[in-house]
Design a protein around this motif. Structure first.
Motif, PDB file in Angstrom:
ATOM      1  N   TYR A 155       8.314   4.698   5.682  1.00 53.12           N
ATOM      2  CA  TYR A 155       7.972   5.949   4.994  1.00 53.12           C
ATOM      3  C   TYR A 155       8.258   5.807   3.504  1.00 53.12           C
ATOM      4  CZ  TYR A 155       7.855  10.889   3.754  1.00 53.12           C
ATOM      5  OH  TYR A 155       7.561  12.104   3.179  1.00 53.12           O
ATOM      6  N   PHE A 156       7.300   6.245   2.663  1.00 52.22           N
ATOM      7  CA  PHE A 156       7.494   6.270   1.210  1.00 52.22           C
ATOM      8  C   PHE A 156       6.567   7.330   0.635  1.00 52.22           C
ATOM      9  CE2 PHE A 156       6.427   4.942  -3.129  1.00 52.22           C
ATOM     10  CZ  PHE A 156       7.701   4.841  -3.672  1.00 52.22           C
ATOM     11  N   ASP A 157       7.174   8.335  -0.069  1.00 50.96           N
ATOM     12  CA  ASP A 157       6.359   9.392  -0.666  1.00 50.96           C
ATOM     13  C   ASP A 157       6.455   9.433  -2.185  1.00 50.96           C
ATOM     14  OD1 ASP A 157       8.908  10.283  -1.022  1.00 50.96           O
ATOM     15  OD2 ASP A 157       8.654  12.150   0.122  1.00 50.96           O
ATOM     16  N   GLY A 158       7.098   8.409  -2.805  1.00 51.01           N
ATOM     17  CA  GLY A 158       7.198   8.335  -4.263  1.00 51.01           C
ATOM     18  C   GLY A 158       8.430   9.008  -4.840  1.00 51.01           C
ATOM     19  N   THR A 159       9.232   9.701  -4.032  1.00 55.31           N
ATOM     20  CA  THR A 159      10.424  10.378  -4.553  1.00 55.31           C
ATOM     21  C   THR A 159      11.627   9.457  -4.572  1.00 55.31           C
ATOM     22  OG1 THR A 159      10.987  11.213  -2.351  1.00 55.31           O
ATOM     23  CG2 THR A 159       9.577  12.601  -3.756  1.00 55.31           C
ATOM     24  N   GLN A 182       0.822  -1.200   0.000  1.00 55.11           N
ATOM     25  CA  GLN A 182       0.000   0.000   0.000  1.00 55.11           C
ATOM     26  C   GLN A 182       0.863   1.261   0.000  1.00 55.11           C
ATOM     27  OE1 GLN A 182      -2.620  -0.356   3.365  1.00 55.11           O
ATOM     28  NE2 GLN A 182      -3.721  -2.124   2.519  1.00 55.11           N
ATOM     29  N   LEU A 183       1.974   1.218   0.723  1.00 55.41           N
ATOM     30  CA  LEU A 183       2.874   2.380   0.732  1.00 55.41           C
ATOM     31  C   LEU A 183       3.437   2.629  -0.669  1.00 55.41           C
ATOM     32  CD1 LEU A 183       4.875   1.980   4.091  1.00 55.41           C
ATOM     33  CD2 LEU A 183       3.385   3.883   3.457  1.00 55.41           C
ATOM     34  N   PHE A 184       3.900   1.552  -1.318  1.00 54.04           N
ATOM     35  CA  PHE A 184       4.451   1.712  -2.673  1.00 54.04           C
ATOM     36  C   PHE A 184       3.391   2.238  -3.641  1.00 54.04           C
ATOM     37  CE2 PHE A 184       8.033  -1.214  -1.524  1.00 54.04           C
ATOM     38  CZ  PHE A 184       9.063  -0.335  -1.852  1.00 54.04           C
ATOM     39  N   ARG A 185       2.124   1.926  -3.354  1.00 49.54           N
ATOM     40  CA  ARG A 185       1.052   2.411  -4.241  1.00 49.54           C
ATOM     41  C   ARG A 185       0.529   3.768  -3.773  1.00 49.54           C
ATOM     42  NH1 ARG A 185      -0.372  -3.072  -3.609  1.00 49.54           N
ATOM     43  NH2 ARG A 185      -2.041  -2.528  -2.131  1.00 49.54           N
ATOM     44  N   LEU A 186       1.156   4.332  -2.767  1.00 46.38           N
ATOM     45  CA  LEU A 186       0.803   5.648  -2.196  1.00 46.38           C
ATOM     46  C   LEU A 186      -0.646   5.662  -1.690  1.00 46.38           C
ATOM     47  CD1 LEU A 186       2.487   8.053  -4.793  1.00 46.38           C
ATOM     48  CD2 LEU A 186       3.368   7.277  -2.584  1.00 46.38           C
ATOM     49  N   GLU A 187      -1.058   4.537  -1.118  1.00 36.70           N
ATOM     50  CA  GLU A 187      -2.396   4.415  -0.536  1.00 36.70           C
ATOM     51  C   GLU A 187      -2.334   4.619   0.984  1.00 36.70           C
ATOM     52  OE1 GLU A 187      -3.878   0.990  -3.740  1.00 36.70           O
ATOM     53  OE2 GLU A 187      -3.680   0.528  -1.590  1.00 36.70           O
ATOM     54  N   PRO A 188      -3.460   5.035   1.635  1.00 38.49           N
ATOM     55  CA  PRO A 188      -3.493   5.122   3.108  1.00 38.49           C
ATOM     56  C   PRO A 188      -3.203   3.753   3.715  1.00 38.49           C
ATOM     57  CG  PRO A 188      -5.375   6.237   2.142  1.00 38.49           C
ATOM     58  CD  PRO A 188      -4.714   5.479   1.017  1.00 38.49           C
ATOM     59  N   VAL A 189      -2.426   3.753   4.770  1.00 36.36           N
ATOM     60  CA  VAL A 189      -1.927   2.488   5.310  1.00 36.36           C
ATOM     61  C   VAL A 189      -2.408   2.298   6.757  1.00 36.36           C
ATOM     62  CG1 VAL A 189       0.128   1.126   5.834  1.00 36.36           C
ATOM     63  CG2 VAL A 189       0.100   2.660   3.861  1.00 36.36           C
ATOM     64  N   GLY A 190      -2.784   1.050   7.108  1.00 42.01           N
ATOM     65  CA  GLY A 190      -2.999   0.648   8.493  1.00 42.01           C
ATOM     66  C   GLY A 190      -4.182   1.257   9.210  1.00 42.01           C
ATOM     67  N   LYS A 191      -5.173   1.712   8.487  1.00 44.74           N
ATOM     68  CA  LYS A 191      -6.317   2.328   9.138  1.00 44.74           C
ATOM     69  C   LYS A 191      -7.141   1.317   9.933  1.00 44.74           C
ATOM     70  CE  LYS A 191      -5.858   6.608   7.632  1.00 44.74           C
ATOM     71  NZ  LYS A 191      -5.674   7.741   8.578  1.00 44.74           N
ATOM     72  N   ASP A 192      -7.076   0.056   9.522  1.00 44.21           N
ATOM     73  CA  ASP A 192      -7.913  -0.960  10.140  1.00 44.21           C
ATOM     74  C   ASP A 192      -7.125  -1.879  11.076  1.00 44.21           C
ATOM     75  OD1 ASP A 192      -6.415  -2.019   8.121  1.00 44.21           O
ATOM     76  OD2 ASP A 192      -7.972  -3.374   7.377  1.00 44.21           O
ATOM     77  N   TRP A 193      -5.933  -1.447  11.472  1.00 46.05           N
ATOM     78  CA  TRP A 193      -5.127  -2.312  12.340  1.00 46.05           C
ATOM     79  C   TRP A 193      -4.415  -1.473  13.364  1.00 46.05           C
ATOM     80  CZ3 TRP A 193      -0.203  -5.022  13.129  1.00 46.05           C
ATOM     81  CH2 TRP A 193      -0.381  -6.312  13.663  1.00 46.05           C
ATOM     82  N   LEU A 194      -3.470  -2.078  14.074  1.00 48.79           N
ATOM     83  CA  LEU A 194      -2.750  -1.394  15.140  1.00 48.79           C
ATOM     84  C   LEU A 194      -1.716  -0.437  14.577  1.00 48.79           C
ATOM     85  CD1 LEU A 194      -2.166  -4.417  17.533  1.00 48.79           C
ATOM     86  CD2 LEU A 194      -4.105  -2.864  17.451  1.00 48.79           C
ATOM     87  N   GLY A 195      -1.109   0.306  15.487  1.00 48.48           N
ATOM     88  CA  GLY A 195      -0.049   1.208  15.084  1.00 48.48           C
ATOM     89  C   GLY A 195      -0.569   2.596  14.777  1.00 48.48           C
TER      90      GLY A 195
END
Length: 581
Positions: free
Chosen positions: A181-185, A141-154
């Motif tokens: 951390y991944f922002d596509g750069t 999900q990070l590599f696809r620049l999608e929101p991550v971990g909304k449904d889990w811990l952390g």
């Protein structure tokens, strides 16, 4: 016979005191046990509140660590080449030391996997993440620049996700918190991480474990407190690594805080019952030679930041607090209180018994004294009556001579008046003698003498009176008559001599004795409405205690009789007492 009655009365009193104190003892014991139960409930509520406050504080502190990891990721990205292949592990070690991290790793995406391509920790190099669930999905999900971990811990932030503290797959004796951390750069995920030491120090200083230790030290009867994951209790969740080693997952550990050493067979079912029913569950078992009382308190939280998961890795919103107390210490405390209570009960019993004996002796003495006074009054009045009879006989010759002289002198009017007065006195004396009870007769004779001295016309009549002996009935009759006559005489003396007229009529039939006495009164209608029979109420001059009519009413009620007052005219008030036979 009378002595046996006294012994029976004392025995009944002792039995009543013992029964009362025994009931009080068991009620007090139940009250003390209830107080202990309520104290434990209050303690569990305090622990629940404190654990929640400390846990929330720890979650916020962990969130602060996650923000630091994100800042470190951004700083590392600016310091590194955007192409992971142009970065060396030595550069990462230098950067790790500058940023004061445990390690930095860089994750690279391949055709079918995401691997650790560069790392300051040699043990992490070329590690596949394909089996890391749900971490591997989040990396995608990070590599696809999608929101991550909304449904889990952390903690999830912009282009960043940090999971909870977890055991390292390469260092099974260490617990880390990773940030990604991944922002596509760049063509890699920056992965800085820190060990559990900072969080552990926080927990020991201000967290749940510090709180539990303080509670255990402050209460000798409190054996241990544990915060339990009900879904993984008692074994937790373990997995086997590629190296063949077995590790326990930190977020799925069965004991979240505190310690669990006093184990018993019923704990697992009690934890599950508390968790599923959402109600308090209590156990009392013998563990390691101790009689242990356990309470299992379910806690359901509203926030979603609680860092525990069930056996399948899904986040939970509940845990169970286990409180174990040494019931032997509590029992010793209760026994000590029971001993003190028993001593007080015995002392109160002895004091109550002593008071009862003193009261009985006083009552007996008072009763005997009252009977003695009545007998003395009877003797005195009988003597007075006999003296009056002897005086009449002594004066008889004088009366005969006077009558003879008046007859000789042909003084018919004077003779009629003289004989009328003489026969009235004789008839009154005969009526008193014929009353049928010497004590009552003596009382009436004395009241007749009082009436003469007070210049009161006292008219009394007795019909069918037959009160035998000198028992309680005679004593009650004399007390009623004496108080009623005294009350009437006191009221009559407020009038002129011509209006001082008191009428007493005593009648007896097969069912009751009726005493009717009437006397003059200033405002009979108004006075008849007043609480004349109340103790202390009086309309007389100072010095009167207002007890006469109260005593009359008490005697009537004790003998199941009645007493009433009525206004027979504006100037005449009457009292009627009925005493059943």
């Amino acid at each position: 016979m009378r002595r046996n009655i006294w012994f029976i009365a004392i025995g009944v009193i002792i039995a009543a005191i013992l029964i009362n104190n025994t009931v009080y003892y068991f009620l007090a014991r139940q009250s003390l046990e209830t107080a202990h139960h309520n104290e434990m409930l209050a303690l569990s509520a305090q622990i629940e509140l404190s654990v929640e406050q400390s846990r929330i504080g720890a979650e916020l502190y962990e969130e602060g660590i996650a923000r630091e990891l994100r800042a470190a990721s951004i700083a590392a990205q600016y310091a590194l080449d955007p192409d992971v292949d142009n970065i060396t592990n030595e550069q990462l070690r230098e950067l790790r030391d500058k940023l004061e991290l445990s390690h930095i790793s860089l994750l690279k995406k391949t055709e079918d996997d995401i691997v650790i391509h560069r790392s300051s920790d040699p043990g992490q190099l070329n590690k596949s993440t394909k089996s890391w669930e749900p971490w591997h999905d989040y990396f995608g999900q990070l590599f696809r620049l999608e929101p991550v971990g909304k449904d889990w811990l952390g903690q999830s932030m912009s282009h960043f996700w940090s999971g909870p503290f977890e055991v390292s797959s390469t260092e099974l004796d260490k617990v880390y918190k990773w940030g990604y951390y991944f922002d596509g750069t760049t063509n890699f995920i920056t992965d800085p991480y820190v060990n559990f030491q900072r969080q552990d120090v926080y927990n020991k200083v201000t967290g749940v474990d510090r709180l539990i230790t303080s509670l255990e030290e402050g209460r000798p009867s409190l054996l241990e407190v544990a915060v339990i994951n009900p879904r993984t209790f008692p074994d937790g969740v373990w997995s086997t690594e590629e190296s063949g080693e077995v590790r326990e997952h930190f977020v799925q550990r069965p004991i979240l805080y505190g310690k669990y050493s006093f184990k018993s067979d019923g704990d697992v079912s009690a934890v599950q019952e508390a968790y599923q029913t959402k109600r308090l569950v209590e156990l009392e078992e013998r563990v390691e030679g101790k009689r242990v009382h356990k309470m299992f308190v379910p806690v359901f939280v509203r926030d979603k930041g609680i860092s525990i998961t069930d056996e399948s890795g899904k986040g939970m919103d509940a845990y169970v607090i286990s409180i174990a107390s040494d019931y032997d210490i509590l029992r010793d405390q209760l026994n000590s209180q029971f001993f003190n209570l028993g001593f007080i009960i015995v002392l109160l019993t002895m004091v109550s018994l002593a008071i009862a004996i003193v009261v009985m002796r006083y009552y007996k003495g008072t009763r005997e004294k009252a009977i003695g006074v009545a007998q003395q009054t009877y003797t005195d009045e009988i003597n007075s009556m006999f003296q009056a009879i002897r005086a009449q006989r002594h004066d008889f010759l004088n009366h005969v001579q006077t009558i003879h002289s008046l007859a000789v002198l042909n003084k018919t009017q004077e003779l009629a008046a003289y004989t009328k007065e003489l026969t009235g006195e004789i008839r009154l004396m005969n009526d008193i003698i014929n009353i049928g009870n010497p004590a009552i007769a003596a009382l009436i004779r004395s009241k007749v003498s009082q009436a003469e001295s007070y210049k009161i016309h006292f008219d009394c009549s007795f019909s069918g009176l037959d009160v035998k002996g000198m028992g309680v009935k005679t004593l009650d009759m004399n007390r009623v008559l004496g108080n009623l006559i005294d009350n009437a005489f006191d009221e009559a003396q407020k009038f002129d001599e011509a209006d001082r007229h008191v009428v007493l009529a005593v009648r007896q039939n097969d069912q009751f004795i009726e005493i009717d006495i009437a006397n003059p009164c200033m405002d009979a209608v108004h006075l008849a409405k007043q609480p004349l029979f109340r103790s202390g109420y009086t309309t007389k001059r100072k010095g009167h205690q207002g007890l006469g009519l109260f005593i009359v009413k008490s005697i009537a009620e004790r003998n199941k009789g009645t007493v009433k007052v009525e206004a027979r005219s504006d100037k005449v008030i009457a009292f009627v007492v009925t005493l059943p036979l």
